[in-house]
Scaffold this motif. Structure first.
Motif, PDB file in Angstrom:
ATOM      1  N   LYS A   1      -1.635  29.576 -24.380  1.00 51.28           N
ATOM      2  CA  LYS A   1      -0.542  29.748 -23.409  1.00 51.28           C
ATOM      3  C   LYS A   1      -0.948  30.666 -22.252  1.00 51.28           C
ATOM      4  O   LYS A   1      -0.812  30.318 -21.079  1.00 51.28           O
ATOM      5  CB  LYS A   1       0.695  30.312 -24.106  1.00 51.28           C
ATOM      6  CG  LYS A   1       1.257  29.407 -25.192  1.00 51.28           C
ATOM      7  CD  LYS A   1       2.374  30.117 -25.956  1.00 51.28           C
ATOM      8  CE  LYS A   1       2.826  29.306 -27.169  1.00 51.28           C
ATOM      9  NZ  LYS A   1       3.848  30.028 -27.983  1.00 51.28           N
ATOM     10  N   ASP A   2      -1.418  31.838 -22.591  1.00 52.40           N
ATOM     11  CA  ASP A   2      -1.758  32.826 -21.559  1.00 52.40           C
ATOM     12  C   ASP A   2      -3.112  32.570 -20.907  1.00 52.40           C
ATOM     13  O   ASP A   2      -3.379  33.093 -19.809  1.00 52.40           O
ATOM     14  CB  ASP A   2      -1.747  34.231 -22.160  1.00 52.40           C
ATOM     15  CG  ASP A   2      -0.407  34.587 -22.782  1.00 52.40           C
ATOM     16  OD1 ASP A   2       0.625  34.371 -22.132  1.00 52.40           O
ATOM     17  OD2 ASP A   2      -0.396  35.068 -23.932  1.00 52.40           O
TER      18      ASP A   2
ATOM     19  N   LYS B   1      -5.286  39.701 -19.060  1.00 50.11           N
ATOM     20  CA  LYS B   1      -5.026  38.916 -17.841  1.00 50.11           C
ATOM     21  C   LYS B   1      -5.831  39.452 -16.662  1.00 50.11           C
ATOM     22  O   LYS B   1      -6.420  38.694 -15.882  1.00 50.11           O
ATOM     23  CB  LYS B   1      -3.530  38.955 -17.504  1.00 50.11           C
ATOM     24  CG  LYS B   1      -2.660  38.057 -18.366  1.00 50.11           C
ATOM     25  CD  LYS B   1      -1.190  38.157 -17.945  1.00 50.11           C
ATOM     26  CE  LYS B   1      -0.320  37.265 -18.819  1.00 50.11           C
ATOM     27  NZ  LYS B   1       1.137  37.380 -18.465  1.00 50.11           N
TER      28      LYS B   1
ATOM     29  N   ARG C   1      -2.231  41.873 -23.851  1.00 50.10           N
ATOM     30  CA  ARG C   1      -2.068  40.664 -23.045  1.00 50.10           C
ATOM     31  C   ARG C   1      -2.248  40.973 -21.553  1.00 50.10           C
ATOM     32  O   ARG C   1      -2.958  40.257 -20.834  1.00 50.10           O
ATOM     33  CB  ARG C   1      -0.686  40.058 -23.292  1.00 50.10           C
ATOM     34  CG  ARG C   1      -0.463  38.755 -22.505  1.00 50.10           C
ATOM     35  CD  ARG C   1       0.998  38.348 -22.487  1.00 50.10           C
ATOM     36  NE  ARG C   1       1.387  37.740 -23.756  1.00 50.10           N
ATOM     37  CZ  ARG C   1       2.361  38.198 -24.526  1.00 50.10           C
ATOM     38  NH1 ARG C   1       3.012  39.316 -24.204  1.00 50.10           N
ATOM     39  NH2 ARG C   1       2.693  37.562 -25.629  1.00 50.10           N
ATOM     40  N   ASP C   2      -1.631  42.056 -21.090  1.00 46.98           N
ATOM     41  CA  ASP C   2      -1.702  42.412 -19.665  1.00 46.98           C
ATOM     42  C   ASP C   2      -3.132  42.752 -19.244  1.00 46.98           C
ATOM     43  O   ASP C   2      -3.604  42.304 -18.181  1.00 46.98           O
ATOM     44  CB  ASP C   2      -0.783  43.598 -19.375  1.00 46.98           C
ATOM     45  CG  ASP C   2       0.695  43.245 -19.504  1.00 46.98           C
ATOM     46  OD1 ASP C   2       1.010  42.045 -19.497  1.00 46.98           O
ATOM     47  OD2 ASP C   2       1.523  44.173 -19.643  1.00 46.98           O
TER      48      ASP C   2
ATOM     49  N   LEU D   1      -2.559  33.723 -26.868  1.00 46.13           N
ATOM     50  CA  LEU D   1      -3.477  34.344 -25.908  1.00 46.13           C
ATOM     51  C   LEU D   1      -4.514  33.328 -25.420  1.00 46.13           C
ATOM     52  O   LEU D   1      -5.017  33.428 -24.295  1.00 46.13           O
ATOM     53  CB  LEU D   1      -4.182  35.536 -26.554  1.00 46.13           C
ATOM     54  CG  LEU D   1      -3.299  36.751 -26.891  1.00 46.13           C
ATOM     55  CD1 LEU D   1      -4.078  37.756 -27.741  1.00 46.13           C
ATOM     56  CD2 LEU D   1      -2.785  37.417 -25.616  1.00 46.13           C
TER      57      LEU D   1
END
Length: 420
Positions: A248-249, A192, A188-189, A245
């Motif tokens: 939301k992200d 981003k 996830r990081d 992913l």
């Protein structure tokens, strides 16, 4: 009678008996040799075996052709004819099986395998495995288990592929990322950091063949002990992360939303910095994006490591008239000699563990696919097969399109759709 005459008489009888015995022995030896030769000739009578395969790439067809040529050197009396089944492979194969015109041995994918294994149209291979002393422990367990049903083995895997993470090295370097992610949090990081300038960090498809790996990584399971288990809480947690992913992200998207056909297209077009795919992506990228600078890593882990194993086996028609010869062909194609052609081609992974180090030495950049084999889960859901896939895919699509907000509810609906 004089002693001299008696001695000559005894000597004559001895010589005569020796000659006669020699003739008898010679006759018996000749008879035994003739009998052995006759047996060998009967064993070596010309036999034709038909091998069924689906229409594939020229590269895969060459592997099979080369394997058969080598097999012929070892068994010159066995002629192998390839039958390429075009169109709907399983539909046409089942028609041939019903009409007793199917090939002696043929390709069988792991997903529809339970349907044929349970229907009595395949020959169990256990007796032949024992008779010819085949080392089945050399096969990856996930591959062999896909072709076992109710305690019997019906197929020997010919090759396989696993899923891995493809990542754009240039994008990683520009974002200051030194290595691919190893956990869900890192995924996830990293995604981003890579999501910028119209590029998504990751491309994800609404496909159980991709997000099932996340389910297994979270300790979940779609099919267990003969039952469909789509709506386990662990499955819902994994699907929520996977879809999150995107929704939301905002660090991932589907290839369709990127204007592409599949994950490979989006990655090749540099619309996504990462993609989850199998070894088939390599020849695709070589043709579609030959200058793309990319790496391949094992999938990031959740609670545990897991990936999917996509495999195909050679199985035997129960109505084959030449079963021993048919098994000899299966044994060769899935044995070390036959598997060497798979290693040399690089098209797929060899199904024998003993051949995998050689594959990694030849293709070190593809090590992630091989390393994933030990913890891979076979792509198979018993007799429910495509019903499970269709229901799960609909659940994922509904979440992505925000037609439903809860992953648990989406999977509850999917479970009901399957009928369990």
């Amino acid at each position: 009678m004089s002693k001299k005459f008696l001695s000559i008489f005894v000597l004559t009888i001895f010589l005569l008996s020796t000659v006669l015995a020699g003739c008898s022995s010679s006759k018996n030896n000749t008879s035994s040799a003739n009998e052995t030769n006759t047996q060998k000739q009967e064993t070596a009578k010309p036999v034709t075996i038909k091998l069924g395969m689906w229409s594939s790439s020229p590269a895969e067809k060459k592997i099979v052709d080369d394997q058969i040529a080598k097999f012929k050197e070892k068994y010159p009396n066995i002629d192998v004819q390839i039958e390429t089944i075009v169109g709907d492979y399983m539909q046409k194969l089942q028609t041939e099986l019903a009409s007793n015109t199917a090939p002696d041995i043929f390709y069988l994918d792991s997903m529809p395998a339970p349907q044929l294994m349970s229907s009595g149209v395949l020959e169990p291979l256990d007796d032949y495995i024992k008779k010819y002393n085949v080392d089945v422990n050399d096969f990856e367990p996930a591959l062999l288990s896909a072709f076992q049903w109710e305690g019997k083995t019906y197929g020997l895997p010919k090759d396989f592929n696993t899923l891995a993470l493809f990542y754009n090295k240039d994008m990683f370097k520009a974002a200051g990322i030194n290595e691919p992610p190893k956990t869900w949090e890192e995924l996830r990081d990293v995604a981003k950091k890579l999501t910028k300038d119209g590029v998504k960090g990751l491309v994800l498809s609404a496909d159980l063949a991709r997000f099932d790996a996340f389910i297994n990584q979270n300790g979940g399971s779609v099919y267990q002990d003969g039952k469909v288990t789509l709506n386990l809480p662990e499955n819902a947690q994994a699907l929520d992360f996977y879809v999150g992913l995107i929704t939301k992200d905002k660090v991932a998207d589907t290839p369709q939303n990127m204007g592409e056909g599949w994950n490979g297209d989006a990655f090749a077009a540099k619309k996504a910095a990462m993609a989850i795919e199998g070894g088939w992506m390599i020849p695709f990228l070589k043709e579609k994006a030959p200058d793309l600078n990319y790496g391949i890593a094992e999938l990031p882990a959740g609670k545990q490591k897991s990936t999917m194993a996509f495999t195909v086996a050679y199985v035997m028609n129960k109505n084959s008239k030449h079963k021993d010869e048919a098994f000899k062909l299966i044994e060769f194609l899935t044995g070390k000699e036959g598997q060497q052609f798979v290693v040399d081609s690089g098209l797929a992974l060899p199904s024998r563990k003993s051949m995998q180090e050689g594959f990694k030495e030849k293709y070190p950049e593809r090590a992630a696919f091989v390393d994933g084999a030990s913890y891979a889960v076979p792509w198979q859901f018993g007799l429910y097969g495509t019903k499970v896939v269709d229901a799960a895919n609909k659940a994922c699509e509904a979440l992505i399109m925000k037609q439903i907000s809860s992953a648990q509810q989406a999977l509850d609906n999917a479970q009901k759709e399957v009928g369990q």
